[in-house]
Design a protein around this motif. Structure first.
Motif, PDB file in Angstrom:
ATOM      1  N   ASP A 130      57.538  68.046  87.195  1.00 14.69           N
ATOM      2  CA  ASP A 130      56.875  68.985  86.525  1.00 14.69           C
ATOM      3  C   ASP A 130      57.079  68.350  85.125  1.00 14.69           C
ATOM      4  N   LEU A 131      58.227  68.261  84.869  1.00 17.78           N
ATOM      5  CA  LEU A 131      58.641  67.771  83.313  1.00 17.78           C
ATOM      6  C   LEU A 131      57.955  66.123  82.791  1.00 17.78           C
ATOM      7  N   GLN A 132      58.069  65.689  83.979  1.00 18.17           N
ATOM      8  CA  GLN A 132      57.473  64.162  83.630  1.00 18.17           C
ATOM      9  C   GLN A 132      55.910  64.248  83.079  1.00 18.17           C
ATOM     10  N   VAL A 133      55.345  65.320  83.501  1.00 15.04           N
ATOM     11  CA  VAL A 133      53.683  65.501  82.984  1.00 15.04           C
ATOM     12  C   VAL A 133      53.381  66.459  82.257  1.00 15.04           C
ATOM     13  N   ASN A 134      54.478  67.500  81.988  1.00 13.48           N
ATOM     14  CA  ASN A 134      54.207  68.726  81.217  1.00 13.48           C
ATOM     15  C   ASN A 134      55.452  68.856  80.464  1.00 13.48           C
ATOM     16  N   THR A 135      55.119  69.323  79.163  1.00 13.82           N
ATOM     17  CA  THR A 135      56.173  69.729  78.093  1.00 13.82           C
ATOM     18  C   THR A 135      55.985  71.083  78.177  1.00 13.82           C
ATOM     19  N   PRO A 136      56.861  71.949  78.406  1.00 17.26           N
ATOM     20  CA  PRO A 136      56.808  73.481  78.601  1.00 17.26           C
ATOM     21  C   PRO A 136      56.359  73.878  77.052  1.00 17.26           C
ATOM     22  N   THR A 137      55.711  74.820  76.946  1.00 16.15           N
ATOM     23  CA  THR A 137      55.390  75.362  75.965  1.00 16.15           C
ATOM     24  C   THR A 137      56.327  75.911  74.851  1.00 16.15           C
ATOM     25  N   GLY A 138      56.382  75.522  73.661  1.00 20.58           N
ATOM     26  CA  GLY A 138      57.452  75.620  72.859  1.00 20.58           C
ATOM     27  C   GLY A 138      58.738  74.955  72.941  1.00 20.58           C
ATOM     28  N   TRP A 139      58.591  73.790  73.705  1.00 20.77           N
ATOM     29  CA  TRP A 139      59.607  72.633  73.897  1.00 20.77           C
ATOM     30  C   TRP A 139      59.320  71.564  72.923  1.00 20.77           C
ATOM     31  N   THR A 140      60.377  71.067  72.127  1.00 17.51           N
ATOM     32  CA  THR A 140      60.378  69.739  71.698  1.00 17.51           C
ATOM     33  C   THR A 140      60.679  68.844  72.733  1.00 17.51           C
ATOM     34  N   GLU A 141      60.072  67.352  72.241  1.00 20.43           N
ATOM     35  CA  GLU A 141      60.302  66.345  73.050  1.00 20.43           C
ATOM     36  C   GLU A 141      61.948  66.084  73.073  1.00 20.43           C
ATOM     37  N   GLU A 142      62.524  66.333  72.089  1.00 20.59           N
ATOM     38  CA  GLU A 142      63.827  66.205  72.329  1.00 20.59           C
ATOM     39  C   GLU A 142      64.728  67.216  73.194  1.00 20.59           C
ATOM     40  N   ARG A 143      64.166  68.378  73.304  1.00 22.14           N
ATOM     41  CA  ARG A 143      64.497  69.338  74.439  1.00 22.14           C
ATOM     42  C   ARG A 143      64.224  68.989  75.719  1.00 22.14           C
ATOM     43  N   ARG A 144      62.951  68.249  75.602  1.00 23.12           N
ATOM     44  CA  ARG A 144      62.566  67.771  77.235  1.00 23.12           C
ATOM     45  C   ARG A 144      63.639  66.569  77.620  1.00 23.12           C
ATOM     46  N   ASP A 145      63.766  65.765  76.624  1.00 22.23           N
ATOM     47  CA  ASP A 145      64.810  64.622  76.907  1.00 22.23           C
ATOM     48  C   ASP A 145      66.213  65.144  77.339  1.00 22.23           C
ATOM     49  N   GLN A 146      66.655  66.182  76.632  1.00 22.22           N
ATOM     50  CA  GLN A 146      68.018  66.706  76.989  1.00 22.22           C
ATOM     51  C   GLN A 146      68.107  67.511  78.393  1.00 22.22           C
ATOM     52  N   TYR A 147      66.825  68.018  78.684  1.00 18.35           N
ATOM     53  CA  TYR A 147      66.927  68.398  80.089  1.00 18.35           C
ATOM     54  C   TYR A 147      67.068  67.314  80.965  1.00 18.35           C
TER      55      TYR A 147
END
Length: 179
Positions: A130-147
């Motif tokens: 899911d994260l590969q195709v969607n950035t959760p609302t309110g998340w920065t790209e950095e937070r996504r990378d950290q996940y």
């Protein structure tokens, strides 16, 4: 397991759908949360070739105590001690601070039963897809990378559980430059 879901499995699916009925994922489309638990169970059945119905049912229930008003006592009464034990193994203690819960997921991953590890692997696989195709609302790209980095640490402590799931996770980690 027979070639069709048992009545108890269908009751479990209905229970999970009912308990998660008001919840939405944090993706831009606000996907119904119940899709996630169905995906986790489906990943285990279809991609990991798991036929252990208790594992498939626990996958449907893996977030029910953590994210709804359901209790372990409810799960045990409705679905038995085995399934409740699996749900307990994969449930974070929400009384702890978020960073502590994340730290404990990494630390405790290697200590869980093989059956609980399967659920954890499928859960991470669905979340990362899911994260590969969607950035959760309110998340920065950095937070996504950290996940992704954090999830790899959890997965690394689950290795040796299911080659199919681990290969699929490694492909995601490779795409993210983590392998």
């Amino acid at each position: 397991m027979a070639n069709y879901p048992s009545p108890k499995f269908m009751e479990c699916l209905q229970y999970a759908a009912f308990k998660h009925r008001e919840q939405r994922r944090k993706d831009p489309k606000e996907t119904p949360y119940v899709n996630h638990v169905i995906n986790v169970s489906t990943i285990l059945s279809v991609e990991a070739c798991i036929t252990d119905e208790a594992v498939l049912m626990a996958a449907l229930l893996h977030d029910v105590v953590e994210d709804t008003d359901a209790t372990f006592a409810d799960v045990e009464q409705l679905f038995g001690a085995d399934i409740c034990g699996l749900v307990r193994e994969v449930t974070d203690d929400k009384s702890l601070e978020k960073q502590e819960r994340k730290r404990l997921q990494i630390e405790n991953a290697a200590k869980t039963s093989r059956r609980a590890k399967l659920i954890k692997l499928a859960d991470k696989l669905d979340n990362l897809r899911d994260l590969q195709v969607n950035t959760p609302t309110g998340w920065t790209e950095e937070r996504r990378d950290q996940y992704f980095v954090w999830a790899k640490k959890v997965v690394d402590n689950l290795r040796g559980t299911n080659a199919n799931l681990e290969l699929k996770l490694d492909e995601i980690f490779r795409q993210r430059g983590l392998l």
